[in-house]
Design an enzyme around this catalytic site. Structure first.
Site: not given
Ligand code: IMP
Length: 205
Positions: A12, A14, A17, A74, A157, A159, A180, A186
């Site tokens: 990632t 990010n 994450k 994801d 981060f 939501y 968390k 996760r």
């Molecule tokens: P991704 O495609 O797995 O990167 O996640 C999609 C979206 O879900 C991210 O851009 C965040 O807005 C949201 N997201 C993913 N993991 C979390 C979390 O642990 N807490 C809050 N929002 C999350």
């Protein structure tokens, strides 16, 4: 590098994450590197129709770029009042280049006027492992909770400020990283992945 290498790529870009994943994986006997440690490496486009598809796509791309066993996640937020949306589109809920704040604003707006009983939601995280011998597996973790009316908390981060997991009164954003990571979607999925990795390492002697 063998199929039983103890060096794992967290695939990632990010860093939020990566920090969460590293904190959960740390201590399980693996050396963790992140995609951002490889100059020129890029995360692939998330074109899959499901969380599983996208997690695999990211793990495979990470393995291809580095030759290492790669772990990718994801995550989707599934909101009952929105028939499971934004789900696999969680990062793009408010548009292609939406910020976390844009997405939270839109979510709060869409749920305006929805009574407490109708504000149920869950985070679902799929973690994919793409091993350097070509084999692959996925595991998942789900945490149920609700979307609150007004964002609370500065941590986390995405939501996090709007999501209050069941069993407490704090949003994810009001928790420390340690808190968390004790209960998050996760963390649940990464702990399952760590167990798979540990078994592979053991089998490899
Ligand atoms: P991704 O495609 O797995 O990167 O996640 C999609 C979206 O879900 C991210 O851009 C965040 O807005 C949201 N997201 C993913 N993991 C979390 C979390 O642990 N807490 C809050 N929002 C999350």
């Amino acid at each position: 590098m063998t199929a039983h290498s103890a060096k794992i790529l967290v695939a990632t870009m990010n860093r939020d994450k990566a920090a969460e994943i590293a904190a959960v994986l740390g201590g399980s006997g693996v050396e963790i590197v992140c995609l951002a440690d490889f100059p020129g490496a890029m995360a692939p486009e998330e074109t899959g129709a499901t969380l599983e598809d996208n997690a695999l796509l990211k793990a495979r791309a990470g393995r291809a770029a580095t030759g290492l066993t790669a772990l990718a996640d994801d995550t989707g937020l599934e909101v009952d009042a929105l028939d499971g949306a934004p789900g696999v589109f969680s990062s793009r809920f408010a548009g292609e280049n939406a910020t976390y704040a844009d997405n939270c604003r839109l979510l709060a707006e869409r749920l305006r006027g929805v009574p407490p009983a109708g504000r149920g939601a869950r985070f679902r995280c799929v973690v994919a492992l793409a091993f350097d011998d070509g084999s692959e597996t996925t595991v998942d973790g789900t945490v149920a909770g609700r979307i609150i009316e007004t964002a609370r908390g500065q941590g986390g981060f995405g939501y996090d400020p709007l999501f209050e997991p069941d069993g407490g009164r704090l949003t994810y954003a009001e928790m420390s990283l340690e808190e968390k990571n004790r209960l998050s979607h996760r963390a649940v999925a990464v702990r399952k992945a760590a167990a798979v990795l540990a078994k592979r390492l053991q089998e490899g002697g």
